[in-house]
Design a protein around this motif. Structure first.
Motif, PDB file in Angstrom:
ATOM      1  N   VAL A  43       0.881  -1.171   0.000  1.00  0.00           N
ATOM      2  CA  VAL A  43       0.000   0.000   0.000  1.00  0.00           C
ATOM      3  C   VAL A  43       0.913   1.215   0.000  1.00  0.00           C
ATOM      4  CG1 VAL A  43      -1.786   1.258   1.242  1.00  0.00           C
ATOM      5  CG2 VAL A  43      -1.783  -1.236   1.281  1.00  0.00           C
ATOM      6  N   SER A  44       0.694   2.130  -0.934  1.00  0.00           N
ATOM      7  CA  SER A  44       1.555   3.312  -1.052  1.00  0.00           C
ATOM      8  C   SER A  44       0.737   4.572  -0.822  1.00  0.00           C
ATOM      9  CB  SER A  44       2.215   3.350  -2.426  1.00  0.00           C
ATOM     10  OG  SER A  44       3.000   2.200  -2.615  1.00  0.00           O
ATOM     11  N   PRO A  45       0.664   5.026   0.434  1.00  0.00           N
ATOM     12  CA  PRO A  45      -0.106   6.241   0.700  1.00  0.00           C
ATOM     13  C   PRO A  45       0.620   7.472   0.168  1.00  0.00           C
ATOM     14  CG  PRO A  45       1.047   5.528   2.675  1.00  0.00           C
ATOM     15  CD  PRO A  45       1.282   4.476   1.635  1.00  0.00           C
ATOM     16  N   ASP A  46      -0.132   8.543  -0.028  1.00  0.00           N
ATOM     17  CA  ASP A  46       0.480   9.807  -0.421  1.00  0.00           C
ATOM     18  C   ASP A  46       1.274  10.344   0.761  1.00  0.00           C
ATOM     19  OD1 ASP A  46      -0.722   9.560  -2.839  1.00  0.00           O
ATOM     20  OD2 ASP A  46      -2.022  11.303  -2.661  1.00  0.00           O
ATOM     21  N   ARG A  47       2.122  11.327   0.468  1.00  0.00           N
ATOM     22  CA  ARG A  47       2.949  11.932   1.511  1.00  0.00           C
ATOM     23  C   ARG A  47       2.675  13.429   1.572  1.00  0.00           C
ATOM     24  NH1 ARG A  47       6.381   8.404   4.492  1.00  0.00           N
ATOM     25  NH2 ARG A  47       6.513   6.513   3.276  1.00  0.00           N
ATOM     26  N   THR A  48       2.760  13.955   2.784  1.00  0.00           N
ATOM     27  CA  THR A  48       2.638  15.402   2.968  1.00  0.00           C
ATOM     28  C   THR A  48       4.005  16.017   2.720  1.00  0.00           C
ATOM     29  OG1 THR A  48       3.181  15.292   5.317  1.00  0.00           O
ATOM     30  CG2 THR A  48       0.843  15.091   4.710  1.00  0.00           C
ATOM     31  N   ALA A  49       4.075  17.349   2.769  1.00  0.00           N
ATOM     32  CA  ALA A  49       5.358  18.030   2.589  1.00  0.00           C
ATOM     33  C   ALA A  49       6.353  17.598   3.662  1.00  0.00           C
ATOM     34  CB  ALA A  49       5.152  19.543   2.628  1.00  0.00           C
ATOM     35  N   GLY A  50       5.863  17.294   4.856  1.00  0.00           N
ATOM     36  CA  GLY A  50       6.724  16.846   5.945  1.00  0.00           C
ATOM     37  C   GLY A  50       6.963  15.344   5.936  1.00  0.00           C
ATOM     38  N   ARG A  51       6.590  14.641   4.850  1.00  0.00           N
ATOM     39  CA  ARG A  51       6.782  13.210   4.639  1.00  0.00           C
ATOM     40  C   ARG A  51       5.840  12.337   5.456  1.00  0.00           C
ATOM     41  NH1 ARG A  51       8.266  11.516   0.577  1.00  0.00           N
ATOM     42  NH2 ARG A  51       9.342   9.694   1.342  1.00  0.00           N
ATOM     43  N   GLY A  52       4.795  12.921   6.049  1.00  0.00           N
ATOM     44  CA  GLY A  52       3.812  12.129   6.775  1.00  0.00           C
ATOM     45  C   GLY A  52       2.908  11.391   5.804  1.00  0.00           C
ATOM     46  N   ARG A  53       2.491  10.215   6.199  1.00  0.00           N
ATOM     47  CA  ARG A  53       1.629   9.403   5.335  1.00  0.00           C
ATOM     48  C   ARG A  53       0.188   9.898   5.406  1.00  0.00           C
ATOM     49  NH1 ARG A  53       5.392   5.992   7.683  1.00  0.00           N
ATOM     50  NH2 ARG A  53       6.424   4.530   6.283  1.00  0.00           N
ATOM     51  N   ARG A  54      -0.480   9.912   4.258  1.00  0.00           N
ATOM     52  CA  ARG A  54      -1.905  10.231   4.186  1.00  0.00           C
ATOM     53  C   ARG A  54      -2.587   9.138   3.367  1.00  0.00           C
ATOM     54  NH1 ARG A  54      -0.683  13.066   7.659  1.00  0.00           N
ATOM     55  NH2 ARG A  54      -1.082  15.272   7.964  1.00  0.00           N
ATOM     56  N   TYR A  55      -3.547   8.468   3.983  1.00  0.00           N
ATOM     57  CA  TYR A  55      -4.241   7.343   3.356  1.00  0.00           C
ATOM     58  C   TYR A  55      -5.586   7.789   2.811  1.00  0.00           C
ATOM     59  CZ  TYR A  55      -0.779   4.333   5.566  1.00  0.00           C
ATOM     60  OH  TYR A  55       0.394   3.732   5.933  1.00  0.00           O
ATOM     61  N   SER A  56      -5.974   7.184   1.702  1.00  0.00           N
ATOM     62  CA  SER A  56      -7.291   7.441   1.100  1.00  0.00           C
ATOM     63  C   SER A  56      -8.229   6.305   1.487  1.00  0.00           C
ATOM     64  CB  SER A  56      -7.160   7.520  -0.425  1.00  0.00           C
ATOM     65  OG  SER A  56      -6.833   6.246  -0.949  1.00  0.00           O
ATOM     66  N   ALA A  57      -9.506   6.475   1.182  1.00  0.00           N
ATOM     67  CA  ALA A  57     -10.480   5.412   1.435  1.00  0.00           C
ATOM     68  C   ALA A  57     -10.115   4.166   0.619  1.00  0.00           C
ATOM     69  CB  ALA A  57     -11.883   5.893   1.077  1.00  0.00           C
ATOM     70  N   ARG A  58      -9.601   4.359  -0.585  1.00  0.00           N
ATOM     71  CA  ARG A  58      -9.168   3.225  -1.405  1.00  0.00           C
ATOM     72  C   ARG A  58      -7.988   2.505  -0.747  1.00  0.00           C
ATOM     73  NH1 ARG A  58      -9.696   3.841  -7.456  1.00  0.00           N
ATOM     74  NH2 ARG A  58     -11.783   3.540  -6.690  1.00  0.00           N
ATOM     75  N   ASP A  59      -7.050   3.267  -0.163  1.00  0.00           N
ATOM     76  CA  ASP A  59      -5.915   2.661   0.546  1.00  0.00           C
ATOM     77  C   ASP A  59      -6.402   1.817   1.721  1.00  0.00           C
ATOM     78  OD1 ASP A  59      -4.011   3.867  -1.132  1.00  0.00           O
ATOM     79  OD2 ASP A  59      -3.846   5.632   0.173  1.00  0.00           O
ATOM     80  N   ILE A  60      -7.370   2.317   2.452  1.00  0.00           N
ATOM     81  CA  ILE A  60      -7.884   1.586   3.609  1.00  0.00           C
ATOM     82  C   ILE A  60      -8.577   0.303   3.162  1.00  0.00           C
ATOM     83  CG2 ILE A  60      -9.575   1.686   5.496  1.00  0.00           C
ATOM     84  CD1 ILE A  60      -8.698   4.675   5.769  1.00  0.00           C
ATOM     85  N   GLU A  61      -9.307   0.368   2.073  1.00  0.00           N
ATOM     86  CA  GLU A  61      -9.935  -0.842   1.534  1.00  0.00           C
ATOM     87  C   GLU A  61      -8.866  -1.847   1.113  1.00  0.00           C
ATOM     88  OE1 GLU A  61     -12.711  -3.523   0.791  1.00  0.00           O
ATOM     89  OE2 GLU A  61     -13.114  -1.554   1.666  1.00  0.00           O
ATOM     90  N   LEU A  62      -7.784  -1.362   0.513  1.00  0.00           N
ATOM     91  CA  LEU A  62      -6.683  -2.235   0.123  1.00  0.00           C
ATOM     92  C   LEU A  62      -6.010  -2.851   1.351  1.00  0.00           C
ATOM     93  CD1 LEU A  62      -4.986  -3.415  -2.140  1.00  0.00           C
ATOM     94  CD2 LEU A  62      -3.615  -1.329  -2.127  1.00  0.00           C
ATOM     95  N   LEU A  63      -5.872  -2.076   2.423  1.00  0.00           N
ATOM     96  CA  LEU A  63      -5.311  -2.615   3.673  1.00  0.00           C
ATOM     97  C   LEU A  63      -6.180  -3.751   4.208  1.00  0.00           C
ATOM     98  CD1 LEU A  63      -4.281   0.717   5.416  1.00  0.00           C
ATOM     99  CD2 LEU A  63      -2.718  -1.098   4.668  1.00  0.00           C
ATOM    100  N   ARG A  64      -7.479  -3.569   4.146  1.00  0.00           N
ATOM    101  CA  ARG A  64      -8.393  -4.622   4.602  1.00  0.00           C
ATOM    102  C   ARG A  64      -8.268  -5.869   3.729  1.00  0.00           C
ATOM    103  NH1 ARG A  64     -13.488  -0.561   5.321  1.00  0.00           N
ATOM    104  NH2 ARG A  64     -12.899   0.296   7.341  1.00  0.00           N
ATOM    105  N   THR A  65      -8.104  -5.659   2.421  1.00  0.00           N
ATOM    106  CA  THR A  65      -7.934  -6.783   1.505  1.00  0.00           C
ATOM    107  C   THR A  65      -6.635  -7.532   1.800  1.00  0.00           C
ATOM    108  OG1 THR A  65      -9.174  -5.627  -0.217  1.00  0.00           O
ATOM    109  CG2 THR A  65      -7.754  -7.431  -0.936  1.00  0.00           C
ATOM    110  N   VAL A  66      -5.561  -6.787   2.035  1.00  0.00           N
ATOM    111  CA  VAL A  66      -4.276  -7.414   2.365  1.00  0.00           C
ATOM    112  C   VAL A  66      -4.419  -8.237   3.635  1.00  0.00           C
ATOM    113  CG1 VAL A  66      -1.903  -6.951   3.125  1.00  0.00           C
ATOM    114  CG2 VAL A  66      -2.859  -5.697   1.175  1.00  0.00           C
ATOM    115  N   GLN A  67      -5.063  -7.679   4.623  1.00  0.00           N
ATOM    116  CA  GLN A  67      -5.257  -8.390   5.884  1.00  0.00           C
ATOM    117  C   GLN A  67      -6.096  -9.649   5.681  1.00  0.00           C
ATOM    118  OE1 GLN A  67      -3.753  -7.901   8.554  1.00  0.00           O
ATOM    119  NE2 GLN A  67      -4.890  -8.914  10.163  1.00  0.00           N
ATOM    120  N   GLN A  68      -7.140  -9.549   4.897  1.00  0.00           N
ATOM    121  CA  GLN A  68      -8.016 -10.708   4.635  1.00  0.00           C
ATOM    122  C   GLN A  68      -7.255 -11.798   3.885  1.00  0.00           C
ATOM    123  OE1 GLN A  68      -9.761 -11.394   1.324  1.00  0.00           O
ATOM    124  NE2 GLN A  68     -10.610 -13.231   2.233  1.00  0.00           N
TER     125      GLN A  68
END
Length: 151
Positions: A43-68
């Motif tokens: 899962v490759s979330p976007d990054r803020t200017a300070g390099r913090g991760r920002r996840y989208s709803a699609r990313d969260i769905e993908l995380l759930r799929t990976v876990q499943q």
């Protein structure tokens, strides 16, 4: 994208809005697991200017799929990564097929329009050809004999 300009403030499934702690809560995973999935490229979330991760709803769905896939199906992370890559490739190919299909449909319509223009341009003062009545007569053609050259 379909060429229309989107409102930059309109949220979509791809809008990166969730920080890692919220994404972890929404996906049911530990934040460290999300970091590991990011390092592995699952899962490759976007990054803020300070390099913090920002996840989208699609990313969260993908995380759930990976876990499943990992927990319920027993697939290792390398296998899950390959599955995700193949699913992304299939989606891209389906999009390309849709684009090509639309292009073919457009070309077919243009061809039909051009054919109609050609038919409309036919001269109307021509007399249609009518086949002569068939007979059973036989005509034999015999070439003339060549004369020998004279000296």
């Amino acid at each position: 994208m379909d060429g229309r300009r989107r409102n930059p403030y309109q949220l979509t499934d791809e809008s990166p809005v969730y920080v890692i702690s919220i994404a972890a809560q929404l996906s049911g995973l530990h934040p460290q697991t999300l970091r590991q999935y990011d390092r592995l490229g699952l899962v490759s979330p976007d990054r803020t200017a300070g390099r913090g991760r920002r996840y989208s709803a699609r990313d969260i769905e993908l995380l759930r799929t990976v876990q499943q896939l990992s927990q319920d199906e027993g697939i290792n992370l390398a296998g899950i990564k390959r599955i995700i890559e193949l699913e992304n490739q299939v989606a891209a190919l389906q999009q390309r097929v849709a684009e090509l299909s639309a292009a073919v449909d457009g070309a077919a319509v243009a061809m039909q329009q051009r054919e109609a223009q050609v038919h409309a341009s036919y001269r109307r003062d021509l007399v249609p050809y009518q086949d002569a009545q068939q007979t059973s007569a036989l005509v034999v053609w015999r070439p003339k004999q060549k004369r020998p050259p004279t000296e």
